[in-house]
Design a protein around this motif. Sequence first.
Motif: not given
Length: 531
Positions: A281-296
Amino acid sequence: MPPIPDRSGPARLAYGATAVLIGATASLGSAFVGVNLPFIQGRLGLTPVEGAWLTAAYAMTNVSGNLLFLRFRQQFGIRLFAALGLVLYATMTLLNTLWDDYTAALVIRALCGFATVPLSTLTIFYMLQAAGQKHSMGGLIVGLSIAQAATPFAYVVSPALTFSEEPHVLYLFESGLALCSLAAVALLQLPESPKARILARGDLLTYLLVCPALALVVAVLTQGRLQWWPDHPWLAVALCAALVLMATAFVYEEVRPAPLIYHELLFAGSTMRFALGAFGLRFVLSEQTYGASGLLGLLGAGPDQLQGYYAIILMSLAAGVGVAALVFTPPRAAVLAIVALAFMATGAFLDADATGSVRPQQFLGSQAMLGFANGLFFGPILIFGVLGALKGGFEKLVTFIVLFIVSQTLGGLAGSALLGTIQQHREQVYSAQINASIDPTDAIVAQRLQSQARQFAPVLTDPALQRAQGTRQLGQASTLQANVLAYNDVFRLTGALALLLLAWLSIQTLLTMIKSKEQGGTPAPAGGGAS
């Protein structure tokens, strides 16, 4: 745990406000460093690798702190426990305002990671006093979840604190929170809990083995993507050393009469399933902390543009915590985790069609889903695991708490490390494909190059230089497009992982229900199905 007497409304409100203040103190310092890392790096003249050590230093000491502090609190009492944690943290944050260089920042971040371990526990105890005995389960969920709000809140307030371009403002704000918490705890004390002489000399040796082992794993996960895994042999050496230290600690604990780490609990099937679920669950939530934030960030969204974006995430997180606090019971833990995973998968797949022109407003719906999912699962899944661990006796609680903290810390770090590695690899693949398809003799490509070159005519008179700059700008555009496509792959991967976890958890829950029905009982809180 301290007793929870009946209190008046104003007293409960005061305890609740103190819990929020201590929770903010415990988590905002680390969040401020992570959010403002580019600003701090520029201020101190650091490379990205050096900057990453600042966040790693905090996690390296924080991840194993509960291994020692839980027994310390049981033996010496909650008041001494609170005073030492707050005084140490306040001292470190005040030193940060006076001693401003890279070495100082590393030392202070490491000490702050150790000092905030008691503050997290204090947050929970004060929130329980605010909730009262009748609503203690909801109060526990809220107390556990306060730390999850630190990163979005730090994004919301950081632009105002960094407006002067002086890092001392951040450090002064952190120091002010610590001193206010110290004053609040002194004025509004917790009831003293029963004490027991449970500390042993061997506890320190176990800690001295486990702490560096976990610290080495944190260092590898933090630095592996930046220094690149195959290029630095020390990463492999560090993992091997961590394995040796952890194995030595396990062997030593096996022969102790009163161990800190209970192997029968740690390696039980239900515990392993719980740890795997919490880690996933914590791994999947990395989509928010790394993925979306990194792309923006890649697309040029600055802190001011992201304030509203993170305010929405903060509100959705609070909504998730509120729902969990209202509806949670141990048999519903699996249902809440399944709902959270469904939101995570939906949010990830909604992000997977991003383009180079995407803006924060277009991520609001998907990221609100992930924020809600974060609030929905974190507190309930920990309470569910604690109830199962307590079946083996209170002395085994240390083992479970440490396992959960490790799964959450390493899950977040592993998520960022693995997703970052995949994103970098996919960017190289897409860059090669895009560059291979660019043919200067093609009429459309030639027209684009001419258009790019003409943009530099007012500042460059040499046609050759104009063409060179136009070609360079086209290359930058292709690299940006390759990065966006790579982030889309990251979103699809996290969505697929969320669906995989959702299917696994649903099957486990169904099997648990069938087994319980056959036995003629109700599902037990410790069942592996609701991991």
